[in-house]
Design an enzyme around this catalytic site. Structure first.
Site, mmCIF file in Angstrom:
data_model
loop_
_atom_site.group_PDB
_atom_site.id
_atom_site.type_symbol
_atom_site.label_atom_id
_atom_site.label_comp_id
_atom_site.label_asym_id
_atom_site.label_seq_id
_atom_site.Cartn_x
_atom_site.Cartn_y
_atom_site.Cartn_z
ATOM 1 C CD GLU A 157 -7.680 0.710 -9.532
ATOM 2 O OE1 GLU A 157 -8.826 0.467 -9.577
ATOM 3 O OE2 GLU A 157 -6.864 0.832 -10.655
ATOM 4 C CG PHE A 251 3.213 -7.189 -3.056
ATOM 5 C CD1 PHE A 251 2.254 -7.137 -4.033
ATOM 6 C CD2 PHE A 251 3.223 -6.177 -1.858
ATOM 7 C CE1 PHE A 251 1.582 -5.860 -4.298
ATOM 8 C CE2 PHE A 251 2.327 -5.024 -2.061
ATOM 9 C CZ PHE A 251 1.783 -4.649 -3.250
ATOM 10 C CG ASN A 253 -1.089 -13.094 0.172
ATOM 11 O OD1 ASN A 253 -0.708 -13.711 1.392
ATOM 12 N ND2 ASN A 253 -1.398 -11.700 0.381
ATOM 13 N N GLY A 255 -1.676 -16.918 -6.130
ATOM 14 C CA GLY A 255 -2.952 -16.900 -6.484
ATOM 15 C C GLY A 255 -2.992 -16.981 -8.208
ATOM 16 C CB CYS A 262 -0.212 -0.214 -11.552
ATOM 17 S SG CYS A 262 -0.954 1.605 -11.135
#
Length: 443
Positions: A157, A251, A253, A255, A262
């Site tokens: 998205e 992927f 990072n 957080g 998904c």
């Protein structure tokens, strides 16, 4: 050779996929049972926010390559290929709910008038292809030939048009070589990297890919939590391990965890698949647990600063689960904001796109604003939940002037520690040392 394609379901996947197929010259009929949505789409009114989609829809409507209808039967009969792109939400048990998929299979069987390739674009568990095949054959009395294909989507998205028009790969699992070649030809304008195999393999590829990426996210978040305890900087750790070609930087990072439509749904569905065949998938259980826990870390950091947040004014920057979308599904904000309210905080939240959607989940228990600086004015602390571009470009002089005190809790690790020190910001991030100043927290 151009095809006539029916796309059943005009949600995110169906609308983007159908529009991109039309962009390449195919005749596409997008169908939905929601008459209001279809009437709006006929006028070019898009029900989702996705950069570039509105312009592409309008262009293909004008050139008569793209049409919208509620008459699903007619669309099926007119088409060579029927794409199933309906929702497969997570049920209470954790498995994918196939109610809509089964209903579409029933409708296809009732309207099967010539050979069709029936394509599952929805994310579905292994075995769904066989289920669809069985329903269509039973309803159509097995008199008319058809094939079933699994062709999972890998859209992100916010960049879905780019991801479709420049696919990294297409995955095609088919019940016959004929069907595989038809769908392969359909995808050749988008990519030359096409993986073919059985329907079951294609169905598993989708879940395995998303579960692996979710695992990377939860892994680096666990590493981040250890980094805070030992004085390491997770951004440096991510950089160091990401340069290893066997690992890669994507992927990694740290957080507040993954959200959206998904990863949460697909990891839970994969766990259900494993349980259904009596396989103890402990790794994916831990991935799901870590992700749930990670969101509460933001609340805990706030409590660590104040001790008690009752009566405190807290600003939130970002509601959508990621930038460039209004999607609130499994957004961290849905878990974090109610907890803040429960603890007695007064919350004002900023988002440039997702406020309308956010109200469906959060109601009127907080104040909303589309102006970042109005949101932070007079607040005691600010939490970053979504990395919108204007959040990244925040003016620190205005930030310090408008906040009661310059306390920033950054769930996306957007800023360098040294720059926060220079600006005099009390700064807490994920997996990195906090920047504190003695006796600066106001009562």
């Amino acid at each position: 050779m151009l095809k006539t394609i029916a796309v059943i379901g005009t949600g995110y996947v169906g609308l983007v996929s159908g529009t991109c197929f039309a962009e390449k010259g195919n005749k596409v009929i997008c169908c939905d049972i929601d008459s209001n949505k279809i009437e709006n789409l006929k006028k070019g009114i898009i029900p989702i926010y996705e950069p570039g989609l509105e312009e592409m829809v309008l262009n293909n409507l004008e050139n008569e390559r793209l049409t919208f209808t509620v008459n699903i039967g007619d669309a099926i009969r007119e088409s060579d290929i029927v794409y199933v792109a309906v929702g497969t939400p997570m049920s209470e048990s954790g498995e994918a709910d196939l109610t809509f998929v089964k209903a579409v299979a029933q409708t296809i069987g009732e309207n099967l008038n010539s050979y069709k390739v029936i394509v599952n674009k929805s994310t579905v568990p292994v075995g769904t292809g066989k289920l669809v095949e069985s329903i269509v054959r039973d309803v159509s009395d097995g008199q008319i030939p058809f094939d079933v294909v699994s062709n999972p989507e890998f859209l992100r998205e916010g960049s879905a048009i780019k991801d479709t028009m420049n696919m990294e790969r297409a995955v095609i699992g088919a019940t016959s070589e004929k069907a595989a070649e038809i769908i392969k030809e359909l995808h050749q304008p988008f990519t030359d990297k096409i993986v073919t195999g059985s329907v079951e393999s294609a169905e598993m590829i989708k879940y395995a890919a998303n579960a692996f990426l979710a695992t990377k996210i939860s892994f680096i978040n666990d590493i981040a939590n250890i980094c805070e305890r030992v004085g390491a900087d997770v951004k440096k750790v991510s950089e160091g391990i990401g340069l290893d070609s066997r690992i890669g930087a994507k992927f990694l990072n740290a957080g507040i965890g993954f959200g959206g439509s998904c990863f949460p749904k697909d990891t839970t569905a994969l766990l259900h698949i494993a349980n259904s065949v009596n396989y103890p998938f402990k790794l994916i259980e831990a991935v799901i647990e870590t992700n749930a826990n990670q969101r509460q870390i933001m609340v805990q950091k706030l409590l660590d600063v104040f001790g008690d947040i009752k009566g405190r004014k807290i600003s939130i920057l970002g509601l959508a689960f990621k930038p460039n979308t209004d999607d609130m599904r499994s957004s961290p904000a849905i878990d974090i904001i109610p907890k803040l309210v429960e603890l007695g905080a007064e919350v004002c939240a900023y988002d440039p796109i997702a406020i309308k959607e956010a109200k469906k989940y959060l109601g009127e228990q907080i104040t909303y604003s589309e102006n970042l600086y109005e949101t932070i004015e007079g607040t005691d602390a600010c939490l970053i939940l979504t990395e919108w571009e204007d959040v990244k470009a925040i003016d620190w002089n205005s930030f310090k002037a408008k906040m009661n005190q310059p306390i920033l809790i950054d769930g996306r690790n957007l800023f360098e520690l040294e720059s926060m020190k220079r600006e005099g910001i009390i700064y807490h991030s994920i997996g990195r040392p906090a920047i504190k100043y003695e006796n600066t927290i106001k009562a």
